[in-house]
Design a protein around this motif. Structure first.
Motif, short mmCIF file in Angstrom:
data_model
loop_
_atom_site.label_atom_id
_atom_site.label_comp_id
_atom_site.label_asym_id
_atom_site.label_seq_id
_atom_site.Cartn_x
_atom_site.Cartn_y
_atom_site.Cartn_z
N ARG A 207 0.84 -1.21 0.00
CA ARG A 207 0.00 0.00 0.00
C ARG A 207 0.88 1.25 0.00
NH1 ARG A 207 -5.14 1.31 2.40
NH2 ARG A 207 -5.23 -0.72 3.46
N TYR A 208 1.89 1.25 0.86
CA TYR A 208 2.70 2.46 1.01
C TYR A 208 3.75 2.59 -0.09
CZ TYR A 208 0.37 2.71 5.48
OH TYR A 208 -0.60 2.79 6.45
N SER A 209 4.22 1.47 -0.63
CA SER A 209 5.13 1.57 -1.77
C SER A 209 4.40 2.14 -2.99
CB SER A 209 5.70 0.19 -2.10
OG SER A 209 6.73 0.30 -3.05
N LEU A 210 3.12 1.75 -3.17
CA LEU A 210 2.33 2.35 -4.25
C LEU A 210 2.09 3.83 -4.00
CD1 LEU A 210 -0.33 -0.42 -5.01
CD2 LEU A 210 1.64 0.21 -6.39
N ARG A 211 1.89 4.20 -2.75
CA ARG A 211 1.77 5.64 -2.44
C ARG A 211 3.04 6.37 -2.83
NH1 ARG A 211 -1.35 6.39 3.44
NH2 ARG A 211 -3.24 5.24 2.88
N SER A 212 4.19 5.74 -2.60
CA SER A 212 5.45 6.41 -2.95
C SER A 212 5.57 6.59 -4.46
CB SER A 212 6.64 5.61 -2.39
OG SER A 212 6.97 4.48 -3.18
N LEU A 213 5.10 5.63 -5.24
CA LEU A 213 5.12 5.79 -6.70
C LEU A 213 4.15 6.86 -7.15
CD1 LEU A 213 6.81 3.14 -6.79
CD2 LEU A 213 5.49 2.54 -8.83
N ASP A 214 2.97 6.86 -6.55
CA ASP A 214 1.95 7.83 -6.94
C ASP A 214 2.43 9.25 -6.68
OD1 ASP A 214 -0.55 7.99 -8.17
OD2 ASP A 214 -1.57 8.38 -6.29
N MET A 215 3.15 9.43 -5.57
CA MET A 215 3.62 10.76 -5.20
C MET A 215 4.90 11.15 -5.92
SD MET A 215 4.35 12.35 -1.42
CE MET A 215 2.61 12.70 -1.19
N TYR A 216 5.82 10.21 -6.08
CA TYR A 216 7.17 10.57 -6.51
C TYR A 216 7.56 10.03 -7.89
CZ TYR A 216 7.86 12.07 -1.68
OH TYR A 216 7.76 12.72 -0.47
N ALA A 217 6.69 9.27 -8.54
CA ALA A 217 7.00 8.79 -9.90
C ALA A 217 5.73 8.73 -10.73
CB ALA A 217 7.66 7.41 -9.84
N PRO A 218 5.06 9.86 -10.96
CA PRO A 218 3.82 9.85 -11.75
C PRO A 218 4.06 9.47 -13.20
CG PRO A 218 4.54 12.11 -11.37
CD PRO A 218 5.42 11.23 -10.52
N TRP A 219 5.33 9.38 -13.61
CA TRP A 219 5.67 9.02 -14.99
C TRP A 219 5.58 7.52 -15.25
CZ3 TRP A 219 9.95 5.99 -14.21
CH2 TRP A 219 10.70 6.25 -13.06
N ILE A 220 5.40 6.71 -14.23
CA ILE A 220 5.20 5.27 -14.44
C ILE A 220 3.90 5.06 -15.22
CG2 ILE A 220 4.70 3.07 -13.30
CD1 ILE A 220 7.60 3.76 -13.10
N ARG A 221 3.96 4.27 -16.29
CA ARG A 221 2.78 4.08 -17.14
C ARG A 221 1.78 3.10 -16.53
NH1 ARG A 221 3.08 1.07 -22.94
NH2 ARG A 221 3.48 -0.64 -21.49
N THR A 222 2.21 1.86 -16.32
CA THR A 222 1.34 0.83 -15.77
C THR A 222 2.07 0.09 -14.67
OG1 THR A 222 0.26 0.52 -17.93
CG2 THR A 222 -0.06 -1.21 -16.28
N ILE A 223 1.37 -0.22 -13.59
CA ILE A 223 1.94 -0.99 -12.49
C ILE A 223 1.31 -2.39 -12.52
CG2 ILE A 223 2.17 -1.17 -9.98
CD1 ILE A 223 1.86 1.91 -9.89
N TYR A 224 2.16 -3.41 -12.52
CA TYR A 224 1.71 -4.80 -12.51
C TYR A 224 2.03 -5.42 -11.15
CZ TYR A 224 1.46 -4.32 -17.61
OH TYR A 224 1.16 -3.90 -18.90
N ILE A 225 1.03 -6.03 -10.53
CA ILE A 225 1.21 -6.71 -9.25
C ILE A 225 1.14 -8.21 -9.53
CG2 ILE A 225 0.47 -6.87 -6.85
CD1 ILE A 225 1.08 -4.02 -7.69
N VAL A 226 2.25 -8.92 -9.37
CA VAL A 226 2.33 -10.35 -9.65
C VAL A 226 2.07 -11.12 -8.37
CG1 VAL A 226 3.81 -12.22 -10.47
CG2 VAL A 226 3.94 -9.96 -11.55
#
Length: 566
Positions: free
Chosen positions: A301-320
């Motif tokens: 949950r919090y790692s995704l928050r870190s991407l949302d806040m600090y790496a909005p350039w990520i296109r798609t996130i895949y959770i395996v």
């Protein structure tokens, strides 16, 4: 505020008697009480009538920043990019409303934006911005690093910059809970360009041009061109004015899409535990099946928050996952997909698997995954804003981050822990293929990878690759592909280079970790950090869980767009 209220001896006495979590709650209460008291004092002071008017017109709230009382605008999706966007919009709308010509420029520093205005329009521009600050909590300074911050609601503040070449204008922005405050570092610089003949000349360097024609056509571009020029999932309708020169794509610009991949498991899921118990048995090393490897402290949950806040350039996130989905995850949100092990394993007959090395060996099989992607463990977090160039070179090369920690020399031993065994196996392959002897481990960072190199590894080291994929638990003859072998293979084949980011690793079981996390929360001075737990047992879970969740909620208070509403 905690340090101001309590003397050193008092703080030491409290530290000896209370846990970091308890101290953090005390600090938060002291800060909230102090802010409330300051707000009361502010409302009761005669000289703050203008401030009260700004609060009423803008919806601003009172926060403490740099040890002083400030007005801030709450943002439900607070991030550096949203703060930059708001500050740039405030400046450009004020200039446009006053009929003042401007054009946005690309700064060398990516954290702030910049707008160019002719020196002939300096007085009119400052007057227009000053007028807007009657209803907006604007501030101004000479720089984000050491400049004195002045309130935009005071005309004297603007007079100080009546001859300045550059002035930074900004508002403080905060999350609804007022735990995080972003300020001058994400402001908008107004540069006053000098007219020299038929050209305008910049007062300082930028990324594109030292001068431009004084008279030229303007183009309208989306605001993200300057506030999130690496891309963002949160598009705005706002456009800003610029010159054609500043839409140029530079050789250093990363223009290819970048995805992110996580591997995740809910180790408390009864169905998963039942599957694991059916296949578990003797493992070559106790750590190979340690419960800590599968414990879930909500890190994802919090790692995704870190991407949302600090790496909005990520296109798609895949959770395996092993057909698991976190209850809080909104799988309908754009930009996120849950992928089953069954969809990526070349040989489904080896499933179920509880071996991260095996799962990692199949990541490049994800359907739709971009050529370039970042691989995250869920205990890795972005601690500050990043750009694609931190992980990739614009020509497609990936960056890797060697650790000072070493893989022990010598042959494989029964006493080797899994990470050391895999490191030795990787080393053997590199020695045989390239004649060098890797000794450095890699940091627990986001691993920058390319699918084509991973395909090549699967072909070139087919036997070892297939053997690793077949192991349901970590084995002494595993290889570790995305976290180590990839980087050495790509480096030797001239497709990867070393990188450098501010980083820290914290072992949750270490007795000094609580105080170290307090400092990390206070300073927020790392680009990436990892909270790793490989030695705790079930008896330690409650302590580790409390420590991790308390820290992460304080560091990342803003829910990501991938979370279901609570």
């Amino acid at each position: 505020m905690y340090r101001k209220v309590l003397p050193v001896q008092g703080r030491k006495a409290i530290a000896r008697r209370f846990s970091p979590a308890q101290r953090r709650r005390v600090k938060q209460r002291i800060g909230a009480a102090s802010a409330a008291l300051q707000a009361v004092q502010m409302r009761s002071s005669a000289f703050t009538a203008t401030h009260r008017a700004v609060i009423a017109r803008s919806g601003a709230t009172v926060v403490t920043a740099e040890g002083r009382l400030r007005l801030a605008l709450p943002q439900p999706q607070l991030s550096p990019e949203t703060a930059r966007r708001a500050n740039l919009a405030f400046v450009t709308e004020a200039l446009s409303g006053a009929g003042i010509d401007y054009f946005c420029i690309r700064r060398q520093d990516r954290s702030a934006t910049a707008v160019a205005v002719s020196q002939a329009d300096r007085s009119a521009a400052l007057l227009a911005l000053s007028a807007r600050c009657g209803s907006h909590p604007g501030y101004l300074t000479a720089s984000a690093e050491s400049g004195r911050v002045l309130a935009g609601s005071r005309s004297a503040s603007w007079q100080r910059f009546s001859h300045a070449d550059v002035v930074r204008v900004f508002a403080y922005h905060t999350d609804p809970g007022r735990q995080l405050v972003l300020g001058a570092e994400h402001g908008c610089d107004i540069e006053f360009w000098a007219a020299e003949g038929d050209r305008l000349t910049a007062p300082r360097r930028n990324s594109i041009a030292e001068s431009v024609p004084a008279v030229a056509g303007a183009v309208e571009v989306p605001v993200e061109t300057f506030t999130a020029r690496y891309g963002t999932r949160d598009r705005a309708l706002l456009t800003v004015r610029t010159r054609e020169e500043f839409t140029t794509v530079l050789p250093r610009d990363v223009t290819f899409p970048v995805d992110a991949v996580y591997t995740w498991v809910d180790g408390s899921d009864p169905a998963w535990l039942e599957r694991r118990s059916r296949f578990s048995g003797a493992t070559y090393h106790a750590e190979a099946a340690n419960a800590a490897r599968y414990a879930d402290h909500d890190e994802l949950r919090y790692s995704l928050r870190s991407l949302d806040m600090y790496a909005p350039w990520i296109r798609t996130i895949y959770i395996v996952t092993d057909d698991q989905t976190p209850a809080w995850l909104d799988t309908s949100a754009p930009g996120i997909k849950v992928v089953s092990h069954r969809d990526i394993f070349s040989d489904p007959g080896v499933l179920p698997t509880f071996n991260s090395h095996a799962i990692e060996s199949q990541l490049h099989h994800i359907d739709g995954l971009s050529e370039h992607f970042l691989y995250f463990n869920d205990d890795v977090f972005l601690g500050s804003e990043t750009a694609p160039g931190d992980f990739f070179v614009a020509n497609g090369l990936t960056r890797f981050f060697p650790s000072p920690a070493l893989v022990p020399l010598g042959p494989l031993s029964a006493d080797d822990v899994p990470v050391a065994a895999a490191g030795k196996n990787n080393r053997t392959l590199i020695q045989q293929r390239f004649g060098t002897t890797p000794v450095a481990k890699m940091r627990h960072m986001p691993h920058a990878l390319s699918r084509s190199v991973l395909d090549e590894i699967e072909t070139e080291f087919a036997e070892q690759h297939a053997t690793t994929a077949s192991h349901r638990f970590r084995s002494s003859d595993d290889i570790a592909i995305p976290s180590s072998l990839y980087h050495y293979h790509a480096f030797h084949t001239r497709r990867a280079v070393p990188g450098d980011l501010r980083y820290v690793y914290r072992d949750v079981a270490h007795p000094h970790t609580p105080s170290q996390l307090d400092r990390l929360l206070r300073d927020r001075d790392k680009d990436v950090f990892c909270l790793n737990d490989t030695t705790s047992d079930e008896a330690d879970f409650a302590r580790s869980d409390r420590l991790i969740r308390t820290f992460l909620e304080a560091y990342f208070p803003v829910a990501s767009r991938f979370e279901r509403a609570r």
